[in-house]
Write an enzyme that holds these catalytic residues in place. Structure first.
Site, short mmCIF file in Angstrom:
data_model
loop_
_atom_site.label_atom_id
_atom_site.label_comp_id
_atom_site.label_asym_id
_atom_site.label_seq_id
_atom_site.Cartn_x
_atom_site.Cartn_y
_atom_site.Cartn_z
N CYS A 136 69.32 61.78 43.52
CA CYS A 136 69.22 62.16 42.10
C CYS A 136 67.77 62.21 41.66
O CYS A 136 67.38 63.09 40.87
CB CYS A 136 69.99 61.18 41.23
SG CYS A 136 71.78 61.40 41.25
N GLU A 243 75.01 56.78 36.23
CA GLU A 243 74.03 57.68 35.64
C GLU A 243 73.13 58.23 36.74
O GLU A 243 72.85 57.57 37.73
CB GLU A 243 73.17 56.94 34.60
CG GLU A 243 73.93 56.46 33.37
CD GLU A 243 74.14 57.56 32.33
OE1 GLU A 243 73.67 58.69 32.54
OE2 GLU A 243 74.80 57.28 31.32
N CYS A 244 72.64 59.46 36.51
CA CYS A 244 71.77 60.07 37.52
C CYS A 244 70.31 59.66 37.36
O CYS A 244 69.51 59.87 38.26
CB CYS A 244 71.89 61.59 37.46
SG CYS A 244 71.39 62.30 35.88
N GLY A 245 69.97 59.09 36.20
CA GLY A 245 68.59 58.66 35.97
C GLY A 245 67.84 59.50 34.96
O GLY A 245 66.72 59.16 34.58
#
Length: 248
Positions: A136, A243-245
């Site tokens: 990610c 979450e992907c960040g």
């Protein structure tokens, strides 16, 4: 603060000016816009930041609503799409439908620095399985930094209802990681409100939503969910990751 600056250096200077003026006001601004509509916040942002304003667009339902609201205020609004090279074909097809519907939308596409083949050679095959956080970062977070280099303020489709990690977001925030003002005009919208707007306005949407994909990301890391389940439970299924960040 409509800007015609083009270089990253100049945009950085503009962002610093926005930081000086608006960072101290974030809480007050968020409180001011809390009872107002998404269009009220967007109209203020367009007037205040001009070309420094950009929409983060993944072509999810919330982004479709925001594109429709924004282009009604300013047809030439700026937006960016992070093309990870792992999107569903349906997502890329929707991108073309949206561009046809909103011909003045200024969409910029940002891709990772590494192709999937180069990434596999450097980090091993299927990095999304062996180290999803790194994947990610390489394919989303790093491109986001480049996407935000030429703006002062960014708009997202984040909603409080989407996940516990988003339950307390304000309509106006300061993104301290990128030193940019961050706006969440749909923070208080429900999923029902989003879909009512899309259907009422005849906006094209990703057909995967009709196949039990309420939240759509990269193809290897997105699965359908059972009716009534957490809408984001199909993202990184089976992993301790939510979450992907991009927003953490």
């Amino acid at each position: 603060m409509s800007a015609t600056l083009s270089s990253s250096t100049h945009w950085e200077q503009a962002a610093q000016e926005v930081q000086k003026q608006y960072q101290p006001q974030v809480a007050a601004l968020s409180e001011r816009f809390e009872p107002l509509s998404a269009s009220d916040l967007l109209a203020w942002a367009v007037s205040e930041f001009g070309d420094g304003l950009v929409l983060a667009c993944s072509f999810g339902p919330e982004d479709l609503v925001l594109i429709d609201l924004l282009t009604a205020i300013r047809p030439q609004v700026r937006a960016f799409f992070l093309d990870t090279d792992f999107h569903f074909p349906e997502t890329l097809q929707l991108q073309q439908q949206v561009l046809a519907r909103y011909p003045h939308l200024q969409l910029e596409v940002f891709k990772p620095l590494l192709t999937p083949e180069e990434q596999a050679a450097q980090y091993g095959p299927e990095l999304y399985r062996t180290n999803p956080d790194l994947c990610c970062h390489l394919r989303k977070v790093e491109p986001l930094h480049r996407a935000l280099a030429n703006c002062t303020t960014w708009i997202t489709g984040m909603r409080r209802e989407q996940a516990p990690t988003r339950a307390n977001i304000g309509k106006v925030q300061w993104d301290s990681k990128r030193n940019r003002l961050k706006l969440n005009p749909l923070a208080d919208w429900t999923s029902g409100q989003v879909w009512k707007y899309i259907l009422d306005h005849g906006i094209p949407y990703n057909p995967l939503h009709d196949r039990n994909y309420p939240s759509i990301g990269c193809m290897p890391c997105t699965a359908p969910v059972e009716p009534g389940a957490d809408p984001r439970s199909g993202r990184w299924k089976g992993m301790a990751k939510t979450e992907c960040g991009l927003h953490t």
